[in-house]
Design a protein around this motif. Sequence first.
Motif, short mmCIF file in Angstrom:
data_model
loop_
_atom_site.label_atom_id
_atom_site.label_comp_id
_atom_site.label_asym_id
_atom_site.label_seq_id
_atom_site.Cartn_x
_atom_site.Cartn_y
_atom_site.Cartn_z
N VAL A 525 -8.79 6.21 -4.80
CA VAL A 525 -10.11 5.98 -4.10
C VAL A 525 -10.14 4.81 -3.32
CG1 VAL A 525 -12.55 5.56 -4.70
CG2 VAL A 525 -11.37 7.47 -5.84
N VAL A 526 -9.46 3.68 -3.59
CA VAL A 526 -9.67 2.45 -2.89
C VAL A 526 -8.65 2.76 -1.67
CG1 VAL A 526 -8.48 0.36 -2.91
CG2 VAL A 526 -9.59 1.04 -4.98
N GLY A 527 -7.73 3.40 -1.72
CA GLY A 527 -7.04 3.72 -0.36
C GLY A 527 -7.86 4.63 0.69
N ILE A 528 -8.55 5.84 0.15
CA ILE A 528 -9.11 6.62 0.66
C ILE A 528 -10.42 5.79 1.53
CG2 ILE A 528 -10.84 8.54 0.56
CD1 ILE A 528 -8.10 9.58 0.78
N GLY A 529 -10.99 5.02 0.52
CA GLY A 529 -12.09 4.18 1.17
C GLY A 529 -11.71 3.27 2.28
N THR A 530 -10.71 2.66 2.02
CA THR A 530 -10.35 1.65 3.00
C THR A 530 -9.86 2.47 4.21
OG1 THR A 530 -9.23 0.45 1.45
CG2 THR A 530 -8.65 0.07 3.68
N ILE A 531 -9.19 3.61 4.39
CA ILE A 531 -8.90 4.42 5.47
C ILE A 531 -10.30 5.03 6.16
CG2 ILE A 531 -7.83 6.48 6.12
CD1 ILE A 531 -5.94 6.27 4.11
N ALA A 532 -11.23 5.46 5.39
CA ALA A 532 -12.44 6.01 5.87
C ALA A 532 -13.43 4.84 6.19
CB ALA A 532 -13.21 6.69 4.83
N GLY A 533 -13.13 3.54 6.09
CA GLY A 533 -14.08 2.34 6.56
C GLY A 533 -15.26 2.26 5.66
N VAL A 534 -14.95 2.58 4.18
CA VAL A 534 -16.12 2.79 3.39
C VAL A 534 -15.63 1.70 2.25
CG1 VAL A 534 -17.47 3.95 1.75
CG2 VAL A 534 -16.72 4.99 3.81
N ASP A 535 -16.72 1.02 1.95
CA ASP A 535 -16.51 0.05 0.59
C ASP A 535 -16.17 0.66 -0.49
OD1 ASP A 535 -16.53 -2.11 -1.15
OD2 ASP A 535 -18.53 -2.27 -1.02
N PRO A 536 -14.59 0.46 -1.07
CA PRO A 536 -14.05 1.18 -2.09
C PRO A 536 -14.73 0.67 -3.45
CG PRO A 536 -12.59 -0.62 -1.29
CD PRO A 536 -13.81 -0.60 -0.23
N ARG A 537 -15.36 -0.30 -3.56
CA ARG A 537 -15.84 -0.74 -4.88
C ARG A 537 -16.97 0.30 -5.51
NH1 ARG A 537 -19.27 -4.83 -4.87
NH2 ARG A 537 -18.77 -5.71 -7.08
N PRO A 538 -18.01 0.63 -4.74
CA PRO A 538 -18.84 1.69 -5.42
C PRO A 538 -18.14 2.85 -5.24
CG PRO A 538 -19.36 0.96 -3.07
CD PRO A 538 -18.48 0.12 -3.52
N LEU A 539 -17.17 3.24 -4.55
CA LEU A 539 -16.29 4.60 -4.88
C LEU A 539 -15.56 4.45 -6.08
CD1 LEU A 539 -14.74 5.48 -1.41
CD2 LEU A 539 -16.39 6.75 -2.68
N VAL A 540 -15.03 3.39 -6.58
CA VAL A 540 -14.39 3.29 -7.77
C VAL A 540 -15.50 3.43 -9.00
CG1 VAL A 540 -12.94 2.15 -9.22
CG2 VAL A 540 -12.43 2.09 -7.09
N LEU A 541 -16.62 2.64 -8.77
CA LEU A 541 -17.62 2.81 -9.81
C LEU A 541 -18.26 4.43 -9.99
CD1 LEU A 541 -19.02 1.44 -11.61
CD2 LEU A 541 -20.92 0.88 -9.89
N LEU A 542 -18.27 4.76 -8.79
CA LEU A 542 -18.72 6.38 -8.82
C LEU A 542 -17.75 7.16 -9.75
CD1 LEU A 542 -20.79 8.58 -7.97
CD2 LEU A 542 -19.32 8.80 -5.87
N ALA A 543 -16.53 7.20 -9.42
CA ALA A 543 -15.57 7.55 -10.26
C ALA A 543 -15.49 7.49 -11.49
CB ALA A 543 -13.94 7.10 -9.64
N ALA A 544 -15.88 5.93 -11.92
CA ALA A 544 -15.82 5.77 -13.42
C ALA A 544 -17.03 6.45 -14.05
CB ALA A 544 -15.87 4.24 -13.48
N VAL A 545 -18.18 6.31 -13.46
CA VAL A 545 -19.54 7.04 -13.88
C VAL A 545 -19.20 8.46 -14.26
CG1 VAL A 545 -21.94 7.61 -13.55
CG2 VAL A 545 -21.09 5.41 -12.78
N ASN A 546 -18.60 9.11 -13.25
CA ASN A 546 -18.54 10.72 -13.32
C ASN A 546 -17.38 10.89 -14.39
OD1 ASN A 546 -20.01 12.67 -11.61
ND2 ASN A 546 -20.06 10.53 -10.46
N ALA A 547 -16.53 9.93 -14.78
CA ALA A 547 -15.45 10.15 -15.74
C ALA A 547 -16.26 10.52 -17.06
CB ALA A 547 -14.68 9.07 -15.96
N GLY A 548 -17.41 10.02 -17.23
CA GLY A 548 -18.23 10.34 -18.33
C GLY A 548 -18.95 11.75 -18.24
N ASN A 549 -18.83 12.54 -17.27
CA ASN A 549 -19.51 13.88 -17.11
C ASN A 549 -18.52 14.86 -17.70
OD1 ASN A 549 -21.26 15.69 -15.97
ND2 ASN A 549 -20.59 15.53 -13.93
#
Length: 597
Positions: A525-549
């Motif tokens: 997610v960090v790599g994809i966010g960096t390539i897409a020009g998106v802040d990777p921090r909230p992307l990682v947090l989104l992945a962590a939150v949905n790990a509880g789904n």
Amino acid sequence: METEIIIVLTIMSFTIFMLVTEIVRIDVTALITMLALSWSGILTTGEALAGFSSNAVVAMIAVMILGEGVARTGMMSRFSKWLLKRVGKKKSSVLGSLSLSVGTLSGVIQNIGAAALFLPSIMDIARRIKVSASVLIMPIGFAAIIGGTLTMVGSGHLILTNDLLANAGLDPYGLFAVTPVGVALLVAAILFFVLLGKYFLPQGSSEGAVDKTEQEKIMDAFSLKKDIRYFRVEPISALAEKTIEESGIWSRHGVNILALRDANETKYGPWRETVLQPGDIMALYGDTEKLNRYVQENNLTETHDETIFEGIDDPEEAGFVEVIVPPSSDLVGQSIREFSLRRRYAVEPIMLFSEGERVEDDFSDHKIRGGDTFIIYGPWRNIKELQNTDPFVVATTVTADVKDRSKTWQAAGSFLLAIGLAMSGFSISIAFLTGAVAMVLLNVLSIQEAYKSIEWKVVFLLVGLIPLGTAMQNSGTAQFLAENVMSLIEGSSLLVLLFTVAILSTGFSLVMSNVGAVVVLAPLVVGIGTIAGVDPRPLVLLAAVNAGNSFVLPTHQVNALMMSAGGYKTKDYFRAGGGMTLVFLVVSVLFFYYTFF
């Protein structure tokens, strides 16, 4: 594609198919999965059997023991009464209040601990409001899981997230950074089940009806009623300084005194020679007209303070039973007076059946014959004492467990000890196992009772599925899936990227640990966010939150704990959990989209 990845994907597909169809019991499926991973050479023997010593399995065993200990004290039963007094008996109000309570608690302690603490209360409340427990248990279990997203220390995968961010050279999140999305998810879950639960949840027996309890059956069979009223003996009362028998309560009025509260103690089924004093409170039962006449003649004052005789009208604490006198009983030829039934067992005889005749008035001097049947009322602990003696055969099934309130502080202290150790840095398994052992040492329950409280079906379900997550990581299967999915969305819109991250994390959490899912996804997610020009921090947090789904399958330890108690099948999780999964995905992604980016 490597051979190992193909084998793991095949075993994973087989496992999901077997769990959904339940061709064999789910714990058997889990054990087959564990063995298949060893047979195929994907895992070593040690790796395949690692589930037996896993943190989650040991914690689950300990939590079951702790839950049984808490239930034995009646602590959560008292909480049930308190809650129902405040929110009423409407199902939606109860569901909302319990979900909010367990979800909030789960934000500061491990969700399995919160679920175990509330499970006895959920079962008790379901009986009191006369709904199937399956309508309450699953939503409240889901609330416990979601509650783990209320703080950054609410669940293991969120705790790990900050470490993964630091390893990637990114700033960590504060304790309450995830709280807004956690609150949104918890509220959405409560609304989903309150408004749409009837379409997704199993309703128990047909049309949501609830089977009658043993108490309801005996009350219907003998036309009994649970109308207990409380009266105070005033100084001017004609009963003052008289014995109960001298008051004529049985001989002249045909009324029963179930309990008496004096200045020092509560006496159930008080002895006929007990002297009544001004200020004593009597719990009376009988025909309304007869009872009113007795009250008026003796200048008694009615009181509505139910706390005086706590539990006397609670079917979990006391009730009616049918007892039969066998022909060989020593009681044959004696009367109730001669035998001193009340004095020996502290129960009140309500009704007698002898040679086809029903007697409800005074039968104190009736000579008892073999085959005579009594209907008596008393606390379950007294009735169980009577059940273990020779004079009577108790014909009614006594399903209620005797609550030992004297152990309340020991049970609560053991549970708080476990929570305190978990919050201070000890592993959840060591923390909760310490609490469980403390309960045994403090005589809350014996070691044999502790062993009996363990639901081995749930234990082996977890033992068998944990190695699948290990195989997903060790073989590179998780990495392979994540990389291929991410490559498909490269260059897509931000919303598509967010949904993809959330769906991947959700999918991984169903077949591997929540922590494992975050470990695999965070670097990608960090790599994809960096390539897409998106802040990777909230992307990682989104992945962590949905790990509880983790709602679609009973693979999460909270779902596994609740499964047996609610009598659920995997298809129930597939239906209700599927709906909850979609709600979780939509709410979490949209929340992140509008607030973090």
